[in-house]
Design an enzyme around this catalytic site. Structure first.
Site, PDB file in Angstrom:
ATOM      1  N   LYS A 113       0.915  -1.089  -0.011  1.00 24.61           N
ATOM      2  CA  LYS A 113       0.093  -0.205  -0.086  1.00 24.61           C
ATOM      3  C   LYS A 113       0.941   1.209   0.137  1.00 24.61           C
ATOM      4  O   LYS A 113       0.395   2.331  -0.607  1.00 24.61           O
ATOM      5  CB  LYS A 113      -1.046  -0.024   0.870  1.00 24.61           C
ATOM      6  CG  LYS A 113      -2.173  -1.118   0.981  1.00 24.61           C
ATOM      7  CD  LYS A 113      -3.306  -0.849   1.827  1.00 24.61           C
ATOM      8  CE  LYS A 113      -4.291  -1.845   1.329  1.00 24.61           C
ATOM      9  NZ  LYS A 113      -5.519  -1.772   2.306  1.00 24.61           N
ATOM     10  N   LYS A 196      -5.069  -9.948  -5.704  1.00 27.60           N
ATOM     11  CA  LYS A 196      -6.073 -10.027  -4.917  1.00 27.60           C
ATOM     12  C   LYS A 196      -7.415  -9.070  -5.266  1.00 27.60           C
ATOM     13  O   LYS A 196      -7.138  -8.142  -5.577  1.00 27.60           O
ATOM     14  CB  LYS A 196      -5.814  -9.886  -3.579  1.00 27.60           C
ATOM     15  CG  LYS A 196      -6.918 -10.391  -2.405  1.00 27.60           C
ATOM     16  CD  LYS A 196      -6.542  -9.684  -1.048  1.00 27.60           C
ATOM     17  CE  LYS A 196      -6.885  -8.371  -1.040  1.00 27.60           C
ATOM     18  NZ  LYS A 196      -7.390  -7.725   0.214  1.00 27.60           N
ATOM     19  N   LYS A 199     -11.717  -4.087  -2.599  1.00 29.52           N
ATOM     20  CA  LYS A 199     -12.594  -3.419  -2.764  1.00 29.52           C
ATOM     21  C   LYS A 199     -12.104  -1.910  -2.944  1.00 29.52           C
ATOM     22  O   LYS A 199     -12.967  -0.948  -3.426  1.00 29.52           O
ATOM     23  CB  LYS A 199     -13.620  -3.191  -1.591  1.00 29.52           C
ATOM     24  CG  LYS A 199     -12.977  -2.741  -0.209  1.00 29.52           C
ATOM     25  CD  LYS A 199     -14.176  -2.435   0.719  1.00 29.52           C
ATOM     26  CE  LYS A 199     -13.726  -3.388   1.971  1.00 29.52           C
ATOM     27  NZ  LYS A 199     -12.538  -3.012   2.584  1.00 29.52           N
TER      28      LYS A 199
HETATM   29  P1  ATP Z   1      -8.909  -2.702   0.766  1.00 28.18           P
HETATM   30  O1  ATP Z   1      -8.893  -2.819  -0.654  1.00 28.18           O
HETATM   31  O2  ATP Z   1      -9.767  -1.527   1.249  1.00 28.18           O
HETATM   32  O3  ATP Z   1      -7.642  -2.747   1.573  1.00 28.18           O
HETATM   33  P2  ATP Z   1     -10.133  -5.395   1.047  1.00 28.18           P
HETATM   34  O4  ATP Z   1     -11.166  -5.726  -0.104  1.00 28.18           O
HETATM   35  O5  ATP Z   1      -8.986  -5.965   1.001  1.00 28.18           O
HETATM   36  O6  ATP Z   1     -10.258  -3.965   1.121  1.00 28.18           O
HETATM   37  P3  ATP Z   1     -10.674  -5.577   3.916  1.00 28.18           P
HETATM   38  O7  ATP Z   1     -11.474  -4.572   4.695  1.00 28.18           O
HETATM   39  O8  ATP Z   1      -9.238  -5.247   3.947  1.00 28.18           O
HETATM   40  O9  ATP Z   1     -10.942  -5.604   2.300  1.00 28.18           O
HETATM   41  O10 ATP Z   1     -10.739  -7.104   4.586  1.00 28.18           O
HETATM   42  C1  ATP Z   1     -11.863  -7.527   5.085  1.00 28.18           C
HETATM   43  C2  ATP Z   1     -11.936  -9.165   5.050  1.00 28.18           C
HETATM   44  O11 ATP Z   1     -12.010  -9.622   3.709  1.00 28.18           O
HETATM   45  C3  ATP Z   1     -10.536  -9.569   5.606  1.00 28.18           C
HETATM   46  O12 ATP Z   1     -10.846 -10.896   6.463  1.00 28.18           O
HETATM   47  C4  ATP Z   1     -10.051  -9.965   4.185  1.00 28.18           C
HETATM   48  O13 ATP Z   1      -9.017 -11.091   4.399  1.00 28.18           O
HETATM   49  C5  ATP Z   1     -11.090 -10.563   3.404  1.00 28.18           C
HETATM   50  N1  ATP Z   1     -10.798 -10.399   2.069  1.00 28.18           N
HETATM   51  C6  ATP Z   1     -10.323  -9.405   1.235  1.00 28.18           C
HETATM   52  N2  ATP Z   1     -10.196  -9.385  -0.041  1.00 28.18           N
HETATM   53  C7  ATP Z   1     -10.405 -10.639  -0.173  1.00 28.18           C
HETATM   54  C8  ATP Z   1     -10.243 -11.752  -1.137  1.00 28.18           C
HETATM   55  N3  ATP Z   1     -10.048 -11.200  -2.413  1.00 28.18           N
HETATM   56  N4  ATP Z   1     -10.547 -12.905  -1.300  1.00 28.18           N
HETATM   57  C9  ATP Z   1     -10.876 -13.520   0.287  1.00 28.18           C
HETATM   58  N5  ATP Z   1     -10.827 -12.698   1.334  1.00 28.18           N
HETATM   59  C10 ATP Z   1     -10.720 -11.314   1.153  1.00 28.18           C
END
Ligand code: ATP
Ligand code: LTN
Length: 335
Positions: A113, A196, A199
């Site tokens: 990040k 990955k 969001k």
């Molecule tokens: P950001 O992009 O804002 O960092 P993010 O989509 O990675 O957000 P988080 O809020 O950081 O989401 O994660 C919330 C939960 O969702 C965590 O338990 C994380 O491991 C899970 N998660 C996020 N993205 C994935 C993915 N692509 N596959 C499986 N689990 C996910």
């Protein structure tokens, strides 16, 4: 015997994706009777990257409603907003003073990040992110933390920090375990299946959002990157990552084994696979969206849940924080 505790959270930093659902939320729903559960909307984590205040406010409420719409029962589990319980920020500071910088610089999420930003403008919050996450977990003495695969390293960090505190000040914290699902722990981007699904990635065909309409889900999935092998099977090869990702989504939603799925699609084309995934995703999202719309239209409902959640969470968190203050040598405020 008292139930063991679970704590987890999602950042209100954008639209929740099917990755958040399959990696995290779905597990929470499955565990809500086995454990005493605490699920927070981690708004203090979201501000480690710049957020527009109006959007943060809206997304915080949206994520709370999605927790319930996905199947969490606010009577059986505690749903709350992280910033409503000030113990999170306070314990985070106390733990920050015990955290070696080296541990923080090693975190891959920080490296990823911060690399996307100008060196001088990387906020210190991004570096301290794991310490705040450790505070979230340790305040509730959580035994298990249901998260996606990308959070493994942060859980190791939390365990190390808890052990460090316990050995410096006496047994205080439960050492938590990561709880990572067998299927769906790492859903990849539809437009780039080697990264990955996230969001905060804003390209149009990257992620399926939980509130996407059936037509949008279809459009995104039909455009998903595949390959030219024309063979439907699970694979860890990088150049087959797109098809593997579609199969993984299908598997996480149907619960079938690799063999069953490969047999089902034997001799068929990628178009058929995509259509089958579209159907599974839309079948799962439909009831979730119906509930979401109902909740958002019910005046006062969300506020009631969040008020009750903050009160329940605060009682647990304050008790742990009180012990920590005493052990570290802070003078109790005279009454
Ligand atoms: P950001 O992009 O804002 O960092 P993010 O989509 O990675 O957000 P988080 O809020 O950081 O989401 O994660 C919330 C939960 O969702 C965590 O338990 C994380 O491991 C899970 N998660 C996020 N993205 C994935 C993915 N692509 N596959 C499986 N689990 C996910
Ligand atoms: N870092 C997590 C979100 C998060 C979290 C937590 C998860 C913040 N605090 C406590 C589990 C337990 C992420 O998924 N990016």
């Amino acid at each position: 015997m008292a139930k063991q505790r679970v704590l987890s959270g999602i950042q209100p930093s954008g639209n929740l994706t099917i990755g958040n659902y399959l990696g995290a939320l779905r597990q929470w729903v499955a565990e809500q009777d086995t454990y005493e559960c605490y699920f927070c909307i981690v708004d203090l984590h979201a501000i480690t990257l710049p957020q527009d205040p109006a959007a943060l406010r809206a997304k915080t409420r949206e994520v709370a409603a999605l927790y319930v719409a996905a199947g969490l029962d606010p009577e059986r589990v505690t749903i709350f907003v992280q910033s409503h319980v000030s113990a999170h920020a306070e314990l985070s500071w106390l733990l920050t003073c015990l955290t070696p910088l080296g541990w923080l610089y090693r975190m891959t999420q920080f490296k990823d990040k911060s690399a996307k930003q100008q060196q001088e403008s990387v906020g210190a919050g991004l570096l301290n992110y794991p310490t705040l996450m450790a505070a979230d977990i340790l305040l509730y003495q959580a035994h298990a933390v249901p998260v996606g695969d990308d959070q493994r390293q942060h859980l190791e960090f939390t365990r190390d920090l808890a052990q460090r505190f316990n050995s410096m000040f006496g047994e205080t914290f439960v050492i938590p375990q990561a709880m990572i699902p067998k299927a769906g722990a790492r859903i990849m981007g539809l437009d780039n299946p080697t990264a990955k699904m996230s969001k905060s990635e804003t390209s149009d065909y990257h992620a399926i959002y939980l509130l996407d309409t059936p037509a949008v889900v279809k459009k995104k999935l039909m455009r998903a990157v595949t390959d030219s092998y024309g063979e439907i099977r699970f694979s860890s090869d990088e150049d087959r990552a797109g098809v593997n990702n579609l199969l993984t989504i299908y598997q996480a939603l149907t619960g079938q084994t690799n063999d069953e799925i490969e047999a089902h699609f034997a001799g068929r084309g990628y178009g058929d696979l995509k259509k089958a995934v579209v159907e599974q995703v839309n079948d799962r999202l439909q009831p979730l969206q119906d509930t979401y719309n109902r909740l958002m239209n019910e005046a006062g409902y969300l506020d009631r849940i969040l008020a009750q959640g903050a009160e329940r969470a605060e009682a647990v968190a304050e008790k742990t924080l009180q012990t920590v203050r005493e052990r570290m040598g802070f003078v109790a405020r005279p009454v």
